[in-house]
Structures are given as structure tokens and as C-alpha cells.
Enzyme design. Structure first.
Site, PDB file in Angstrom:
ATOM      1  N   HIS A 325       0.857  -1.186   0.000  1.00  7.30           N
ATOM      2  CA  HIS A 325       0.000   0.000   0.000  1.00  7.30           C
ATOM      3  C   HIS A 325       0.893   1.235   0.000  1.00  7.30           C
ATOM      4  O   HIS A 325       1.941   1.232   0.640  1.00  7.30           O
ATOM      5  CB  HIS A 325      -0.914   0.009   1.235  1.00  7.30           C
ATOM      6  CG  HIS A 325      -2.077   0.924   1.091  1.00  7.30           C
ATOM      7  ND1 HIS A 325      -1.995   2.265   1.344  1.00  7.30           N
ATOM      8  CD2 HIS A 325      -3.337   0.678   0.678  1.00  7.30           C
ATOM      9  CE1 HIS A 325      -3.169   2.813   1.110  1.00  7.30           C
ATOM     10  NE2 HIS A 325      -4.004   1.878   0.699  1.00  7.30           N
ATOM     11  N   ASP A 382      -7.928  -5.404   0.094  1.00 10.77           N
ATOM     12  CA  ASP A 382      -8.448  -6.247  -0.985  1.00 10.77           C
ATOM     13  C   ASP A 382      -8.086  -7.715  -0.839  1.00 10.77           C
ATOM     14  O   ASP A 382      -8.599  -8.550  -1.571  1.00 10.77           O
ATOM     15  CB  ASP A 382      -7.908  -5.748  -2.336  1.00 10.77           C
ATOM     16  CG  ASP A 382      -8.514  -4.417  -2.689  1.00 10.77           C
ATOM     17  OD1 ASP A 382      -9.729  -4.273  -2.495  1.00 10.77           O
ATOM     18  OD2 ASP A 382      -7.778  -3.532  -3.131  1.00 10.77           O
TER      19      ASP A 382
END
Ligand code: CMC
Length: 448
Positions: A325, A382
Site C-alpha cells: 500500500h 483487498d
């Protein structure tokens, strides 16, 4: 125009940065300049460069904006090193456990948790606006059967604006609340209708008596001759997914909404552009990519260890989807919540999903591997959300649509916040030009 009920002054909370005596000192060409330093409410530091170009002639260069604050915002706080996420100050863990999606959306958009009457009024508006104009139903027929639902969603959100021209510029609070409720309510109807279109089934009308999440599941999975009754565990898991996706400060799609909105484009057009930005596999498309990756690993019989080895191979260009991320350099707190939710829901449904086994093994192998440790790559939101949605029966090409439904309140909140800022300017970054120098035009017969 009169406000339709006990709703708050939308987005009127002011935000402030602390004044500090600190100055950043910059030396260019032997000249020294001082730049103000601002401190956010959680102690984050920012060098204010708004006068940099006018005083020094220089710009900053920050490809990918990893070091650039594009605005001041009071909506969401993230500490990526500690793995902290808060909406309007409330920890995401508390909201995921105790709040509803509608309540959390209200919090994001209006700045405070609603009182009982405020929540009841907001719910009433959501119910009142859940239908789309009958003429819009025919627009679905213009799309080919295999159209990606994100293409349909962005087009239909823009089209909604055409059906509600009086709400394109919701400059007063009552109009804004109406526009926000309409968008939040109708996005479900449009999303479910795009799924029904892909199946060749009739679109299912929303039901006034159902709450936000069960109503969506009804429109997705009921048939005219067979009502769908979702299990409470399914409703709860989907509620958590939507809450966890509701905002994430200046991510790619939200920055897009703010960027488009900065030209004073209307709320519908700005949100439609956010849907397009979300579509990419590095952003909202990653949950679909995770399932594709797990599918391939299972189909090929490759071990998680062998797959991780391929990810680490610089020539392979394969990424471990659902990992890494830009902001979190620690475990994404949303992934932590969804890992538990995923396990809990599958257990309750009595589903043993091989994908969950493979995902957990991939996580275990990656978290012990120096490639991932050194780069601070952890599971993101996710990694587990796709497994939950698949178990619910949502097809993979609808995953980014689910992300969009979840992210909508964040987009609305940011659009509004930007619009209320007195100093709002059109977003217009600069660049460092590296192309050809001035040269003269050549007629075509003299070109080589
Ligand atoms: N698998 C393998 N290596 C990775 C991964 C990954 N998932 N993510 C980053 N890296 C490596 C990358 O190759 C690079 O290595 P090196 O320094 O040797 O060149 C290093 O880590 C830094 O990567 P980056 O691409 O510069 O990092 P970024 O901050 O620009 O990218 C990201 C963030 C999310 C795009 C990236 O981690 C990624 O592509 N992850 C997979 C896609 C994904 O899961 N996206 C969902 C993000 S969360 C939902 C959302 O907010 O949209």
C-alpha cells in the site's frame, strides 16, 4: 429552500492547522528562503510551499505525489506506519463493529454521528430516492451484454445528473443533502441493475421496508418469482466491507473527485470520474485481481511458496495482488478486520473455500520473507474482501462496483469539503518540461 427535516448543517465544521514558529529553510542559487511549517491535529508536519514558485521561481517535483499534501482535510486520518484509520476521529475498528454503513456515511459526509431523528430522516431520504427514473431503465439496453459493470456505473451516474439537473449544483444544504441521499440510494439500484442486465434477467425494484445492505442484496439476487432472503451473517459481512471502504483520504479516486470538482464540475460528474479512477487494477480493481490470482494458483497446482518466488523474481513483473500500500507500511487495519470477518462468515455458512486456505498460506509465507519485510508489504483491504464477496455470490467483475458503493460517501464528503473551502482553487499541478527545445515548423516535403 427549506431543509427537509432535522439534518445538520452539512460540512460546516471548520478545520484548523496549528501555527508553529518552525520554518523550513531552503537555499537555491545562494539565496535563502523560509517556508512556513504547519502541524495537523495529529501532529503531522507539512511544509507550506504555496508561495514557493512566486518567491523562488522553482516548483517541487513529486512523481506519484507520495510527498505532496494536495489539501487540508478534516474527514479521515491515516497513520500508515502504525496501521491506524479513523473516520472523523472514530477508530475504524469501532465503526466496523458497532456502526451501520448508513450511519458511518452520515458521519463522513456531515462530520458527526447522527442523533436518532437525524438518522431516521437520512434513512427516509435514502428510501424515498431508491428508484431510478423509468426512462433510465431503457438506457441499460444500450450496453452490450458483456459490458463491464464499472463502465455502466460511471455512465449511469453521469446520466443520473441529466435526470436531476436541479441537483447538479447543490449550493445550499437542503439541496446538498438531497443530492447526497439520492446518489447513495440510486448507486445500489444502478449497480444491481447492471448485474441483472449481464444475466439477461429483469431488473428488480428496491423495497421500502429493507435497510441499505439487505435492499441491495434483494435487488441483486431476488427474481420476480423468487425473493432472496440473505442470512444475517452475509448482511453483516457486506456491511463491514462497505464501512471499511467508505473513505481513505486522498487516494487515487478521491483525489480525482476533488480534482474534477475543483473545476466546479457538478457532484454527479465528479463522482462518475471517481468511478473511472477506481476501475484500475492497482486501485479498486485489485480485489478482482486477487481472486484471479488465487484462481490461477489453484488451477495450476502451484504452491504458495513457488508463487511467492515468482513474485520476487524481478523479471517476472508479477505482483502479489492484495499486498502493499502506498500509505500503510504496516498491516492495513481494514485487512485485519476482514480476515476475521471472512473466517467467521465462511464458518457460519459452512463453506470451506480453498481460496481462503491459499490466501492465508500466501500471507504466512510473504510475512516471513525478507523481500516483503524489507519493503514493508502487508495484506491490504483487498486481500480478503474478494473471498467474502465471492462466497456471497457476487461475481468478480462486480467487485470494483462494490468498492464504488462503499467509497461513495467518502467521495461526496470530499467534494463537499472542497466546495466549502473559501480559498477553493482549480487544481492545476505544474510539471518539469523535458521535451524538445523551440524548433521551426517544417513543411511535409522537407521532413525526414
Ligand atoms: N507484490 C510484489 N512487490 C510489490 C508489491 C506487491 N504487491 N507492491 C509493491 N511491491 C514492491 C515493488 O516492486 C517495489 O519494489 P522495488 O523497490 O524493488 O522496485 C516496492 O515494493 C515499492 O513498490 P511501489 O510500486 O513503488 O509502491 P507504491 O506505493 O507505488 O504502490 C501499490 C502501492 C498498492 C500500487 C502496490 O503495492 C501494488 O501494486 N500492490 C498490488 C495491488 C493492490 O493490491 N492494490 C490495492 C491497494 S489497496 C486498495 C486501494 O486503496 O485502492
Amino acid at each position: 429552500m427549506k431543509r427537509p427535516g432535522p439534518l445538520p448543517e452539512a460540512g460546516t465544521k471548520t478545520m484548523s492547522t496549528e501555527a508553529t514558529n518552525d520554518r523550513a529553510v531552503l537555499t537555491i542559487g545562494g539565496k535563502t528562503y523560509e517556508l512556513p511549517v504547519k502541524i495537523g491535529t495529529e501532529g503531522e508536519m507539512a511544509i507550506d510551499i504555496t508561495s514557493l514558485r512566486s518567491t523562488t521561481g522553482a516548483i517541487t517535483l513529486d512523481d506519484g505525489y507520495g510527498n505532496t499534501g494536495s489539501c487540508e482535510s478534516a474527514i479521515t486520518f491515516i497513520d500508515g506506519d502504525q496501521g491506524i484509520l479513523r473516520y472523523r476521529g472514530y477508530p475504524i475498528e469501532q465503526l466496523a463493529e458497532q456502526s451501520t454503513f448508513v450511519e458511518s456515511s452520515y458521519l463522513l459526509i456531515f462530520g458527526e454521528l447522527p442523533t436518532g431523528p437525524q438518522l431516521a430522516e437520512f434513512r427516509r431520504l435514502l428510501c424515498e430516492h431508491e428508484f431510478i427514473h423509468e426512462d433510465m431503465r431503457h438506457q441499460f439496453e444500450g450496453f452490450p451484454p458483456n459490458a463491464h459493470p464499472m463502465a455502466i456505473l460511471s455512465a449511469m451516474i453521469n446520466a443520473l445528473g441529466a435526470y436531476e439537473p436541479d441537483l447538479l449544483e447543490p449550493e445550499d444544504d437542503s439541496r446538498f443533502i438531497d443530492a447526497a441521499a439520492r446518489l447513495m440510494s440510486k448507486i445500489r439500484t444502478v449497480a444491481a441493475a447492471s448485474y441483472k442486465k449481464s444475466l439477461g434477467q429483469p431488473m428488480i425494484y428496491p423495497r421500502y421496508d429493507l435497510q441499505y445492505v439487505p435492499n441491495f442484496l434483494h435487488m441483486m439476487f431476488s427474481k420476480p418469482n423468487h425473493p432472496h432472503q440473505p442470512l444475517p451473517e452475509v448482511v453483516s459481512a457486506l456491511r463491514q466491507i462497505l464501512i471499511l471502504h467508505a473513505d481513505h483520504e486522498q487516494n487515487c479516486s478521491t483525489s480525482t473527485v476533488r480534482m474534477v470538482g475543483s473545476s466546479q464540475a457538478n457532484l454527479y460528474a465528479s463522482v462518475a470520474s471517481g468511478v473511472c479512477a477506481l476501475w484500475g487494477p492497482l486501485h479498486g480493481g485489485a480485489n478482482q485481481a486477487v481472486i484471479d490470482m488465487l484462481d490461477q494458483i489453484i488451477a495450476s497446482g502451484e504452491t504458495p511458496e513457488a508463487f511467492i518466488a515468482r513474485v520476487k523474481d524481478r523479471n517476472s513483473k508479477i505482483r502479489l495482488m492484495g499486498f502493499g500500500h502506498r500509505v500503510y507500511k504496516n498491516y492495513d487495519p481494514r485487512a485485519k478486520i476482514l480476515k476475521v470477518a471472512c473466517d467467521r462468515m465462511l464458518n457460519k455458512l459452512g463453506i470451506h473455500d480453498r481460496m481462503l486456505d491459499v490466501a492465508m498460506k500466501l500471507e504466512e509465507v510473504a510475512l516471513k520473507d525478507s523481500y516483503f519485510i524489507d519493503r514493508k508489504l502487508y495484506p491490504n483491504v483487498d486481500f480478503y474482501s474478494g473471498i467474502i464477496m465471492k462466497a456471497i455470490g457476487i461475481p468478480t467483475d462486480m467487485f470494483p462496483v462494490m468498492f464504488a458503493i462503499g467509497r461513495l460517501p467518502g467521495w461526496i464528503a470530499h467534494w463537499r469539503e472542497a466546495h466549502l473551502q473559501p480559498s477553493q482553487k482549480i487544481h492545476r499541478p505544474r510539471q518539469l518540461y523535458i521535451g524538445a527545445r523551440m524548433r521551426d515548423y517544417q513543411p511535409i516535403d522537407r521532413r525526414r
